[in-house]
Write a protein that holds these residues in place. Structure first.
Motif, short mmCIF file in Angstrom:
data_model
loop_
_atom_site.label_atom_id
_atom_site.label_comp_id
_atom_site.label_asym_id
_atom_site.label_seq_id
_atom_site.Cartn_x
_atom_site.Cartn_y
_atom_site.Cartn_z
N ASN A 160 32.33 -49.04 6.21
CA ASN A 160 33.10 -48.43 7.30
C ASN A 160 33.05 -49.26 8.58
OD1 ASN A 160 30.33 -47.75 7.68
ND2 ASN A 160 30.90 -46.03 8.97
N ASP A 161 32.08 -50.17 8.68
CA ASP A 161 32.01 -51.07 9.83
C ASP A 161 33.32 -51.83 10.03
OD1 ASP A 161 28.65 -51.48 10.19
OD2 ASP A 161 29.40 -50.88 8.23
N CYS A 162 34.02 -52.09 8.94
CA CYS A 162 35.26 -52.87 9.00
C CYS A 162 36.32 -52.17 9.84
CB CYS A 162 35.78 -53.13 7.59
SG CYS A 162 34.57 -53.92 6.49
N PHE A 163 36.45 -50.86 9.66
CA PHE A 163 37.41 -50.11 10.47
C PHE A 163 36.95 -50.01 11.92
CE2 PHE A 163 38.78 -48.62 6.30
CZ PHE A 163 40.15 -48.59 6.45
N ALA A 164 35.66 -49.76 12.11
CA ALA A 164 35.14 -49.64 13.47
C ALA A 164 35.38 -50.91 14.27
CB ALA A 164 33.63 -49.31 13.43
N MET A 165 35.09 -52.06 13.67
CA MET A 165 35.24 -53.31 14.40
C MET A 165 36.71 -53.70 14.56
SD MET A 165 32.29 -53.62 15.31
CE MET A 165 32.72 -54.96 16.41
#
Length: 445
Positions: A160-165
């Motif tokens: 989910n880090d991918c969407f956050a960043m």
């Protein structure tokens, strides 16, 4: 630029190579063309990774289990769990991955394709940030797509880090374009997916205070807060304490085994509150030093700038009740002309300070700062060969699995080295003098 008549192919290639060494700001058209080429090549590489490299089962199934519990009607965060443990992300994560569940039917391959697309969108956004900033040599844009670990975080592990960043970097680009409201909203969306984006919050506040009017500052921040409330509303209506405790779990203690940056620290000390408080103290001190001596240097330092901002705030508050105070523009904060480079510098370095002082970095956390690493490297006054060596060494440390005391010590040392280089450098401006300055220097000689 067309080559002069009679120019050989080798001479033409040398000419292009020379242009590739220029700062982006001196040849924006070539930079855009090169960025497009890198994106196209990376799209082919991403497709090959999805097609040929085996998927790594880590969090996708757990994400789907948490989403299924949410879809089934559970609104108490303490009761939403997956095979890797309880849900520890804000509600925006649930909404995004609920959509992914509907689109993919929980299948891995369609999800990988979506994450490959997300990776490319993120790459394009970061390319736009670098081109807008304009300080890095054109060839340096290629570094954005050369990380093995960064590719795997998106396409093989789907964190989910991918969407956050993605939303966080979109916020940086919007701030570069002085879209204060949309930029603040984008950072709020990012925070609703994962709270690590709060590392950029000091940068948001500082850039808003510098560039926007007081009314815009207040409106943007209130809108960001309202968005957080709306996203969390289904959970905080009846279980507010549960939501705040789990979605923003600041007291969370990470597992020592997964630490990439502090594996050399003994586990008993690693999980101690003293270690956490020490790192937090260092984080705050370093932030204050950069804000005072670097980011607010032109304003006379952080304290002078804060004083001016408070005066501007007072004027804005008193104006509606009929109180008018005449004050020279130089004594006011806000409405400054902030360069896109300065925006990127404050956001990227602010985030990097948090990375250096993080209690633990897991492998997916590399996505928090890898796209900023070329900017950081080219903002340090070190030779190009040293920049590339540091870049390669950092990438190598992140590809050691499991991390070792040696790899984590080297990684931390490199981080501290870069942070020190950023602090003592003149922001890299002397590395790329403008053409006029070069010509003037030649005439003097």
């Amino acid at each position: 630029h067309a080559s002069p008549p009679g120019t050989t192919r080798m001479e033409a290639l040398k000419g292009v190579a020379a242009r590739m060494r220029r700062p982006i700001r001196e040849d924006v058209a070539l930079a855009i063309a090169f960025a497009a080429l890198v994106v196209v090549c990376d799209a082919g590489l991403s497709a090959a990774i999805v097609w040929k490299v085996p998927y790594t089962k880590i969090d996708w199934d757990a994400y789907m289990q948490q989403v299924n519990t949410f879809v089934a009607g559970e609104r108490d965060y303490k009761n939403i769990e997956g095979e890797t443990g309880p849900l520890v992300y804000p509600a925006g994560f649930l909404y995004i991955f609920t959509i992914l569940r509907q689109v993919t039917n929980e299948a891995v391959l369609p999800a990988q394709v979506i994450f490959a697309g997300l990776y490319l969108i993120n790459l394009i956004i970061c390319m736009a940030i670098y081109i807008t900033a304009g300080n890095m040599p054109i060839w340096g844009l290629a570094l954005l797509s050369l990380s093995k670990r960064h590719h795997s975080i998106y396409m093989l592990r789907m964190f989910n880090d991918c969407f956050a960043m993605g939303f966080a970097f979109l916020s940086v680009l919007l701030f570069q374009r002085r879209s204060w409201f949309l930029g603040t909203l984008a950072i709020s969306v990012a925070t609703s997916v994962k709270m690590n984006v709060l590392l950029m919050l000091p940068a948001v506040l500082l850039i808003l205070a510098k560039g926007a009017s007081v009314a815009t500052q207040i409106g943007s921040l209130v809108s960001a807060l309202v968005f957080q409330v709306l996203v969390a509303l289904p959970f905080i209506l009846e279980h507010s304490a549960s939501y705040l405790e789990k979605a923003f779990e600041f007291s969370r203690v990470f597992v020592h085994f997964w630490s990439v940056n502090f594996k050399f620290v003994e586990e008993d000390w690693f999980v101690s509150q003293a270690f956490a408080r020490g790192l937090m103290s260092v984080h705050l001190v370093v932030l204050l030093c950069f804000a005072h001596f670097k980011w607010c240097r032109k304003e006379g330092g952080l304290f002078q700038f804060t004083k001016r901002w408070l005066l501007s705030l007072a004027l804005a508050v008193l104006a509606p009740i009929g109180v008018r105070i005449q004050m020279a523009t130089k004594h006011r904060a806000g409405h400054q002309s902030i360069s896109p480079r300065h925006v990127a510098e404050v956001f990227f370095v602010c985030n990097f300070i948090g990375i250096v002082c993080a209690r633990s970095l897991h492998y997916q956390f590399y996505s928090w700062y890898y796209p900023t690493l070329p900017f950081i490297l080219f903002s340090c006054g070190i030779p190009t060969a040293a920049k590339l060596a540091v870049w390669a060494a950092i990438e190598s440390c992140w590809n050691v699995y499991p991390s070792t005391p040696t790899s984590s010590m080297i990684l931390l040392g490199l981080h501290v080295l870069l942070l020190g280089g950023l602090f003592v450098s003149d922001d890299g401006r002397k590395l790329h003098p403008k053409p006029k300055a070069k010509r003037a220097l030649k005439k003097k000689l």
